[in-house]
Scaffold this motif. Structure first.
Motif, PDB file in Angstrom:
ATOM      1  N   TRP A  38       4.939  13.882 -11.621  1.00 25.05           N
ATOM      2  CA  TRP A  38       5.696  13.809 -12.936  1.00 25.05           C
ATOM      3  C   TRP A  38       4.612  14.665 -14.097  1.00 25.05           C
ATOM      4  CZ3 TRP A  38       4.399  11.369 -17.525  1.00 25.05           C
ATOM      5  CH2 TRP A  38       5.454  11.575 -18.363  1.00 25.05           C
ATOM      6  N   LEU A  39       3.070  14.155 -13.659  1.00 24.94           N
ATOM      7  CA  LEU A  39       2.282  14.665 -14.805  1.00 24.94           C
ATOM      8  C   LEU A  39       2.203  16.150 -14.676  1.00 24.94           C
ATOM      9  CD1 LEU A  39      -0.333  11.868 -14.693  1.00 24.94           C
ATOM     10  CD2 LEU A  39       1.137  12.350 -16.437  1.00 24.94           C
ATOM     11  N   PHE A  40       2.235  16.617 -13.460  1.00 23.55           N
ATOM     12  CA  PHE A  40       1.914  18.149 -13.205  1.00 23.55           C
ATOM     13  C   PHE A  40       3.211  18.883 -13.515  1.00 23.55           C
ATOM     14  CE2 PHE A  40       2.581  21.785 -10.528  1.00 23.55           C
ATOM     15  CZ  PHE A  40       1.249  22.539 -10.569  1.00 23.55           C
ATOM     16  N   SER A  41       4.484  18.266 -13.480  1.00 25.59           N
ATOM     17  CA  SER A  41       5.311  19.088 -13.992  1.00 25.59           C
ATOM     18  C   SER A  41       5.683  19.087 -15.436  1.00 25.59           C
ATOM     19  CB  SER A  41       6.786  18.562 -13.446  1.00 25.59           C
ATOM     20  OG  SER A  41       7.114  17.218 -13.741  1.00 25.59           O
ATOM     21  N   GLU A  42       5.265  18.027 -16.213  1.00 28.17           N
ATOM     22  CA  GLU A  42       5.040  17.823 -17.587  1.00 28.17           C
ATOM     23  C   GLU A  42       4.020  18.794 -18.187  1.00 28.17           C
ATOM     24  OE1 GLU A  42       6.897  16.299 -20.029  1.00 28.17           O
ATOM     25  OE2 GLU A  42       8.017  16.158 -18.574  1.00 28.17           O
ATOM     26  N   ALA A  43       2.929  19.052 -17.510  1.00 27.92           N
ATOM     27  CA  ALA A  43       1.768  19.960 -18.066  1.00 27.92           C
ATOM     28  C   ALA A  43       2.483  21.493 -17.680  1.00 27.92           C
ATOM     29  CB  ALA A  43       0.672  19.820 -16.923  1.00 27.92           C
ATOM     30  N   GLU A  44       3.195  21.674 -16.741  1.00 29.75           N
ATOM     31  CA  GLU A  44       3.775  23.100 -16.213  1.00 29.75           C
ATOM     32  C   GLU A  44       4.812  23.303 -17.586  1.00 29.75           C
ATOM     33  OE1 GLU A  44       5.270  23.238 -12.500  1.00 29.75           O
ATOM     34  OE2 GLU A  44       3.714  24.650 -11.986  1.00 29.75           O
ATOM     35  N   VAL A  97       0.673  -1.132  -0.092  1.00 28.91           N
ATOM     36  CA  VAL A  97      -0.060   0.035  -0.059  1.00 28.91           C
ATOM     37  C   VAL A  97       0.789   1.249  -0.040  1.00 28.91           C
ATOM     38  CG1 VAL A  97      -1.534   1.258   1.477  1.00 28.91           C
ATOM     39  CG2 VAL A  97      -1.911  -0.916   1.087  1.00 28.91           C
ATOM     40  N   THR A  98       1.863   1.278   0.983  1.00 31.72           N
ATOM     41  CA  THR A  98       2.796   2.395   0.891  1.00 31.72           C
ATOM     42  C   THR A  98       3.519   2.574  -0.488  1.00 31.72           C
ATOM     43  OG1 THR A  98       3.297   2.043   3.303  1.00 31.72           O
ATOM     44  CG2 THR A  98       4.792   3.297   1.966  1.00 31.72           C
ATOM     45  N   GLY A  99       4.117   1.602  -1.136  1.00 30.83           N
ATOM     46  CA  GLY A  99       4.659   1.659  -2.509  1.00 30.83           C
ATOM     47  C   GLY A  99       3.438   2.128  -3.463  1.00 30.83           C
ATOM     48  N   ALA A 100       2.148   1.875  -3.395  1.00 25.54           N
ATOM     49  CA  ALA A 100       1.211   2.234  -4.260  1.00 25.54           C
ATOM     50  C   ALA A 100       1.078   3.733  -4.230  1.00 25.54           C
ATOM     51  CB  ALA A 100      -0.051   1.499  -4.282  1.00 25.54           C
ATOM     52  N   VAL A 101       1.173   4.149  -2.839  1.00 21.79           N
ATOM     53  CA  VAL A 101       0.551   5.359  -2.607  1.00 21.79           C
ATOM     54  C   VAL A 101       1.760   6.306  -3.089  1.00 21.79           C
ATOM     55  CG1 VAL A 101       0.470   7.173  -0.665  1.00 21.79           C
ATOM     56  CG2 VAL A 101      -0.939   5.204  -0.689  1.00 21.79           C
ATOM     57  N   LEU A 102       3.043   6.097  -2.790  1.00 17.82           N
ATOM     58  CA  LEU A 102       4.214   6.778  -3.318  1.00 17.82           C
ATOM     59  C   LEU A 102       4.342   6.790  -4.552  1.00 17.82           C
ATOM     60  CD1 LEU A 102       6.969   5.591  -0.651  1.00 17.82           C
ATOM     61  CD2 LEU A 102       5.988   7.729  -0.806  1.00 17.82           C
ATOM     62  N   GLY A 111       4.181  10.204  -7.026  1.00 12.30           N
ATOM     63  CA  GLY A 111       5.258  10.216  -7.901  1.00 12.30           C
ATOM     64  C   GLY A 111       4.924  10.447  -9.324  1.00 12.30           C
ATOM     65  N   LEU A 112       3.638   9.718  -9.748  1.00 14.21           N
ATOM     66  CA  LEU A 112       3.225   9.915 -11.123  1.00 14.21           C
ATOM     67  C   LEU A 112       2.591  11.122 -11.168  1.00 14.21           C
ATOM     68  CD1 LEU A 112       2.645   8.616 -13.964  1.00 14.21           C
ATOM     69  CD2 LEU A 112       0.540   7.656 -12.924  1.00 14.21           C
ATOM     70  N   ALA A 113       1.743  11.604 -10.209  1.00  8.50           N
ATOM     71  CA  ALA A 113       0.952  12.828 -10.056  1.00  8.50           C
ATOM     72  C   ALA A 113       1.924  13.863 -10.377  1.00  8.50           C
ATOM     73  CB  ALA A 113       0.238  12.933  -8.852  1.00  8.50           C
TER      74      ALA A 113
END
Length: 100
Positions: A30-36, A17-22, A26-28
């Motif tokens: 990365w997606l946010f930084s790519e959009a910016e 669960v901790t790995g899935a949350v992390l 991380g994916l969120a």
């Protein structure tokens, strides 16, 4: 022995669960930084063309050198009118953005 297995499976589940949350965080990020980055790139490209469009040089570059003085003056006057209209619209959009 069964207590050890239960503790081990609970630990594995917690790790999963901790790995899935992390991973999701991380994916969120990365997606946010790519959009910016893409938004910044679009703004920079728009700024490259804005000065040429604003002073009318792009329209004048495409005109033929055979134009007489009168039509050339009319073209310059029309370009000035268009630039004024563009500036008005730009100001209205900036005001709209400032309100939000």
């Amino acid at each position: 022995m069964s207590q050890y297995r239960e503790g081990s499976s609970n630990g594995s589940l917690a790790s999963l669960v901790t790995g899935a949350v992390l991973g999701a965080a991380g994916l969120a990020w990365w997606l946010f930084s790519e959009a910016e980055r893409r938004q910044r790139t679009r703004k920079q490209r728009a700024m490259l063309y804005a000065p040429r469009m604003q002073d009318g040089s792009e329209a004048l570059e495409t005109s033929s050198p055979k134009l007489d003085n009168e039509s050339s003056e009319q073209l310059e006057e029309r370009v000035e009118q268009l630039n004024a209209a563009i500036a008005d619209v730009r100001k209205q959009l900036e005001d709209l953005g400032a309100r939000n």
